[in-house]
Write a protein that holds these residues in place. Sequence first.
Motif, PDB file in Angstrom:
ATOM      1  N   ALA A  94      -6.169  71.594  35.506  1.00 54.24           N
ATOM      2  CA  ALA A  94      -7.117  70.713  36.177  1.00 54.24           C
ATOM      3  C   ALA A  94      -8.480  71.502  36.496  1.00 54.24           C
ATOM      4  CB  ALA A  94      -6.626  69.594  36.984  1.00 54.24           C
ATOM      5  N   PRO A  95      -9.790  70.768  36.441  1.00 52.16           N
ATOM      6  CA  PRO A  95     -10.740  71.296  36.666  1.00 52.16           C
ATOM      7  C   PRO A  95     -10.868  71.226  38.722  1.00 52.16           C
ATOM      8  CG  PRO A  95     -11.670  69.933  35.427  1.00 52.16           C
ATOM      9  CD  PRO A  95      -9.424  69.437  35.154  1.00 52.16           C
ATOM     10  N   LEU A  96     -11.349  71.826  39.415  1.00 58.76           N
ATOM     11  CA  LEU A  96     -11.820  72.476  40.802  1.00 58.76           C
ATOM     12  C   LEU A  96     -11.810  72.979  41.042  1.00 58.76           C
ATOM     13  CD1 LEU A  96      -9.097  72.135  43.219  1.00 58.76           C
ATOM     14  CD2 LEU A  96      -8.233  74.402  42.451  1.00 58.76           C
ATOM     15  N   ASP A  97     -12.494  72.556  42.659  1.00 55.36           N
ATOM     16  CA  ASP A  97     -13.821  73.079  43.626  1.00 55.36           C
ATOM     17  C   ASP A  97     -13.147  72.809  44.933  1.00 55.36           C
ATOM     18  OD1 ASP A  97     -15.538  73.637  45.071  1.00 55.36           O
ATOM     19  OD2 ASP A  97     -17.171  73.288  43.194  1.00 55.36           O
ATOM     20  N   VAL A  98     -12.419  73.730  45.588  1.00 54.77           N
ATOM     21  CA  VAL A  98     -11.850  73.492  46.712  1.00 54.77           C
ATOM     22  C   VAL A  98     -12.647  74.727  47.758  1.00 54.77           C
ATOM     23  CG1 VAL A  98      -9.571  73.830  46.429  1.00 54.77           C
ATOM     24  CG2 VAL A  98     -10.121  72.375  47.917  1.00 54.77           C
TER      25      VAL A  98
ATOM     26  N   ALA B  78       3.134  77.957  46.237  1.00 58.92           N
ATOM     27  CA  ALA B  78       2.597  76.640  45.840  1.00 58.92           C
ATOM     28  C   ALA B  78       2.349  78.145  44.779  1.00 58.92           C
ATOM     29  CB  ALA B  78       1.303  75.607  45.690  1.00 58.92           C
ATOM     30  N   TYR B  79       1.660  78.759  44.979  1.00 56.61           N
ATOM     31  CA  TYR B  79       1.120  79.675  43.579  1.00 56.61           C
ATOM     32  C   TYR B  79       1.574  79.962  42.447  1.00 56.61           C
ATOM     33  CZ  TYR B  79      -0.763  83.769  41.172  1.00 56.61           C
ATOM     34  OH  TYR B  79      -1.463  84.387  40.784  1.00 56.61           O
ATOM     35  N   LEU B  80       2.956  79.547  41.886  1.00 58.09           N
ATOM     36  CA  LEU B  80       3.879  79.945  40.871  1.00 58.09           C
ATOM     37  C   LEU B  80       3.317  78.143  40.104  1.00 58.09           C
ATOM     38  CD1 LEU B  80       6.482  82.575  40.887  1.00 58.09           C
ATOM     39  CD2 LEU B  80       4.316  82.595  39.910  1.00 58.09           C
ATOM     40  N   GLY B  81       2.915  76.840  40.449  1.00 56.23           N
ATOM     41  CA  GLY B  81       3.381  75.550  40.170  1.00 56.23           C
ATOM     42  C   GLY B  81       3.897  75.188  39.897  1.00 56.23           C
ATOM     43  N   GLY B  82       5.531  75.236  41.129  1.00 54.63           N
ATOM     44  CA  GLY B  82       6.770  75.003  40.981  1.00 54.63           C
ATOM     45  C   GLY B  82       6.560  73.468  42.630  1.00 54.63           C
ATOM     46  N   VAL B  83       6.128  74.414  43.005  1.00 55.55           N
ATOM     47  CA  VAL B  83       5.745  73.961  44.992  1.00 55.55           C
ATOM     48  C   VAL B  83       4.793  72.565  44.881  1.00 55.55           C
ATOM     49  CG1 VAL B  83       5.923  73.993  47.025  1.00 55.55           C
ATOM     50  CG2 VAL B  83       7.625  75.103  45.212  1.00 55.55           C
ATOM     51  N   ALA B  84       4.170  71.711  45.204  1.00 55.78           N
ATOM     52  CA  ALA B  84       3.683  71.231  44.956  1.00 55.78           C
ATOM     53  C   ALA B  84       2.794  70.918  46.217  1.00 55.78           C
ATOM     54  CB  ALA B  84       3.768  69.414  44.406  1.00 55.78           C
ATOM     55  N   LEU B  85       1.483  71.027  46.737  1.00 55.45           N
ATOM     56  CA  LEU B  85       0.814  70.492  47.607  1.00 55.45           C
ATOM     57  C   LEU B  85       0.981  69.674  48.238  1.00 55.45           C
ATOM     58  CD1 LEU B  85      -2.926  72.809  46.834  1.00 55.45           C
ATOM     59  CD2 LEU B  85      -0.712  73.846  48.251  1.00 55.45           C
ATOM     60  N   THR B  86       0.992  68.474  47.273  1.00 54.04           N
ATOM     61  CA  THR B  86       1.266  67.484  48.766  1.00 54.04           C
ATOM     62  C   THR B  86       2.330  67.657  48.718  1.00 54.04           C
ATOM     63  OG1 THR B  86       1.835  66.656  46.191  1.00 54.04           O
ATOM     64  CG2 THR B  86       0.161  66.031  47.308  1.00 54.04           C
ATOM     65  N   SER B  87       3.760  67.802  48.199  1.00 58.47           N
ATOM     66  CA  SER B  87       4.768  68.269  48.804  1.00 58.47           C
ATOM     67  C   SER B  87       5.012  68.995  50.144  1.00 58.47           C
ATOM     68  CB  SER B  87       6.270  69.260  48.070  1.00 58.47           C
ATOM     69  OG  SER B  87       7.044  69.154  48.807  1.00 58.47           O
TER      70      SER B  87
ATOM     71  N   ALA C 279      -9.149  65.733  48.641  1.00 57.10           N
ATOM     72  CA  ALA C 279      -9.635  67.304  48.040  1.00 57.10           C
ATOM     73  C   ALA C 279      -7.192  67.967  47.875  1.00 57.10           C
ATOM     74  CB  ALA C 279      -9.845  68.007  49.020  1.00 57.10           C
ATOM     75  N   LEU C 280      -6.887  67.041  48.706  1.00 53.83           N
ATOM     76  CA  LEU C 280      -5.290  67.197  48.009  1.00 53.83           C
ATOM     77  C   LEU C 280      -5.179  67.273  47.248  1.00 53.83           C
ATOM     78  CD1 LEU C 280      -2.271  68.538  49.858  1.00 53.83           C
ATOM     79  CD2 LEU C 280      -2.683  66.189  50.359  1.00 53.83           C
ATOM     80  N   ALA C 281      -4.764  65.325  46.989  1.00 47.09           N
ATOM     81  CA  ALA C 281      -3.634  65.395  45.499  1.00 47.09           C
ATOM     82  C   ALA C 281      -4.956  66.379  44.129  1.00 47.09           C
ATOM     83  CB  ALA C 281      -4.729  63.808  44.906  1.00 47.09           C
ATOM     84  N   ALA C 282      -6.404  66.556  43.922  1.00 42.01           N
ATOM     85  CA  ALA C 282      -6.962  67.010  42.811  1.00 42.01           C
ATOM     86  C   ALA C 282      -6.643  68.635  43.379  1.00 42.01           C
ATOM     87  CB  ALA C 282      -8.672  66.880  43.298  1.00 42.01           C
ATOM     88  N   ALA C 283      -6.393  69.587  44.069  1.00 43.31           N
ATOM     89  CA  ALA C 283      -6.004  71.019  43.943  1.00 43.31           C
ATOM     90  C   ALA C 283      -4.042  70.835  43.685  1.00 43.31           C
ATOM     91  CB  ALA C 283      -6.221  71.052  45.820  1.00 43.31           C
ATOM     92  N   SER C 284      -3.520  69.405  44.275  1.00 48.85           N
ATOM     93  CA  SER C 284      -1.873  69.349  44.011  1.00 48.85           C
ATOM     94  C   SER C 284      -1.906  69.864  42.700  1.00 48.85           C
ATOM     95  CB  SER C 284      -1.226  68.147  45.132  1.00 48.85           C
ATOM     96  OG  SER C 284      -0.172  68.432  44.701  1.00 48.85           O
ATOM     97  N   ARG C 285      -2.420  68.812  41.976  1.00 44.65           N
ATOM     98  CA  ARG C 285      -2.421  68.452  40.005  1.00 44.65           C
ATOM     99  C   ARG C 285      -3.533  70.207  39.460  1.00 44.65           C
ATOM    100  NH1 ARG C 285      -4.548  63.292  41.287  1.00 44.65           N
ATOM    101  NH2 ARG C 285      -7.239  64.237  40.909  1.00 44.65           N
ATOM    102  N   ALA C 286      -4.090  70.637  40.014  1.00 43.28           N
ATOM    103  CA  ALA C 286      -4.361  71.935  39.282  1.00 43.28           C
ATOM    104  C   ALA C 286      -3.742  72.387  39.615  1.00 43.28           C
ATOM    105  CB  ALA C 286      -5.558  71.963  40.335  1.00 43.28           C
ATOM    106  N   PHE C 287      -3.026  73.164  41.105  1.00 40.92           N
ATOM    107  CA  PHE C 287      -1.738  74.352  40.911  1.00 40.92           C
ATOM    108  C   PHE C 287      -1.075  73.663  40.612  1.00 40.92           C
ATOM    109  CE2 PHE C 287      -4.317  75.231  44.229  1.00 40.92           C
ATOM    110  CZ  PHE C 287      -3.952  76.643  44.325  1.00 40.92           C
ATOM    111  N   ALA C 288      -0.346  72.885  40.035  1.00 36.39           N
ATOM    112  CA  ALA C 288       0.956  72.056  39.715  1.00 36.39           C
ATOM    113  C   ALA C 288       0.798  72.894  37.363  1.00 36.39           C
ATOM    114  CB  ALA C 288       1.188  70.571  39.372  1.00 36.39           C
ATOM    115  N   GLY C 289       2.322  73.587  37.754  1.00 40.67           N
ATOM    116  CA  GLY C 289       2.768  73.823  36.734  1.00 40.67           C
ATOM    117  C   GLY C 289       3.128  73.484  35.408  1.00 40.67           C
ATOM    118  N   ASP C 290       3.370  73.431  34.000  1.00 43.30           N
ATOM    119  CA  ASP C 290       3.777  72.631  32.639  1.00 43.30           C
ATOM    120  C   ASP C 290       5.207  72.103  33.059  1.00 43.30           C
ATOM    121  OD1 ASP C 290       1.351  71.656  32.041  1.00 43.30           O
ATOM    122  OD2 ASP C 290       1.701  73.028  30.727  1.00 43.30           O
ATOM    123  N   VAL C 291       5.674  73.828  33.633  1.00 42.24           N
ATOM    124  CA  VAL C 291       7.385  74.431  33.403  1.00 42.24           C
ATOM    125  C   VAL C 291       7.622  74.929  34.742  1.00 42.24           C
ATOM    126  CG1 VAL C 291       7.444  74.496  31.103  1.00 42.24           C
ATOM    127  CG2 VAL C 291       7.224  76.542  32.435  1.00 42.24           C
ATOM    128  N   ALA C 292       8.564  74.802  35.121  1.00 42.35           N
ATOM    129  CA  ALA C 292       9.238  75.327  36.354  1.00 42.35           C
ATOM    130  C   ALA C 292       9.312  76.860  36.447  1.00 42.35           C
ATOM    131  CB  ALA C 292      10.787  74.618  36.860  1.00 42.35           C
TER     132      ALA C 292
END
Length: 413
Positions: free
Chosen positions: A318-322, A370-379, A393-406
Amino acid sequence: MALEMRVLQADEWDALYDHLELAFGGAIDPTETRELFRSLTEVERSLAVWDGQSCVGSASAFSFRLSVPGGPPVPAAGVTMVGVAPTHRRQGILSSLMRRQLDDVRAGGEPLAVLTASEPAIYGRFGYGIAAHELSLDIDTDRAGLSVPPGTDALRLRIVDPAKALGDCERVYAELVDRRPGMPARQPGWERLPLLDPEADRAGASRLMCVVAERPDGEVAGYARYRVKPDWDAAGAPRGTVTVRALDALDPAAAAALWRYLFGIDLTSTLRAGRRPVDDPVLHLLGDARRARPSTADSLHVRLVDLPAALAARGYGAPLDVVLEVEDAFCPWNAGRWRLVSAGPGGAVSCVRTEDPADLALTARELGAAYLGGVALTSLAGAGLVRELRTGALAAASRAFAGDVAPWLPHGF
């Protein structure tokens, strides 16, 4: 006598490996295993600590390219062969090895260092975060039930010699690397690792076997490597076990065909599969998922060595500016404020230093997790490890970092 750390010489390799066997409990590896890792070791990337003529500490690295979300594989140091002799613990040897190794990784231009840990608690203090987990299954195949998607019956299954099928299997693996973060692109020589099959490691089971799934045009779309261990209960009923070493497939039908084959092997009632992705689709093919007795464990630990290069090398969902306020005591060049900007999937990414107010505060360890998208920043924030300094900022960054697959590491190193 003072301890000495130096780059390993080729004729010192046996001393290093003997030291590692002692550091990990004294069990002697089979000759085949030892010789394979001798051939894979990059001596120029291997550090050894010596007390006189005795090797008492070590750390090495493999030159990997690791798949990441939304981008091509990224150069990464695969940290391995780390150990300290039991006679030399609590003398700062491990910290000295980690210090020298990360300095060398940075000088070599690799943005990431990755490892698997014998003891997960050790590496967090050096900035490694647990970025991927693995799933283990112990399936009661008599009672779990298995359904398959349309198209499964179109696949032809063929039992083949694992070595003769290696080329087809490696082509399947190579195609999967870009689909799932955490997978190392196989470098020359590493194709031998999946075929390693010393008799001492079989625990009474068969030699390694391989079955491939072929499409109607003859193209191999998947494969499974496995062993079978026969057994019978007190009443004489067959209770054998199928142990899956690997199962990779390019589409759902091929995967289902392979699982169905493994479920149906005669004289067996248990299927064991370790080191699987935590979102393995097989869980959704089971009629009774409880019969799989799933369990998880940590797998790949990730360390951002060059923070801006690493964050700019992956894509974002997702778009991100953090603005990130990063604490990194062990690699202080990463510490400070960084503005991470992404246009979203497929868009340009930049990560540069800034004096602007921070939106999130965290350590390098949390960024690694969080780098590979499998651990949520929100967690991580729920555990108090990430602090939100700007609302939203947290929700937006967490969505952007998340991956489609584990993320998934299919084999150790």
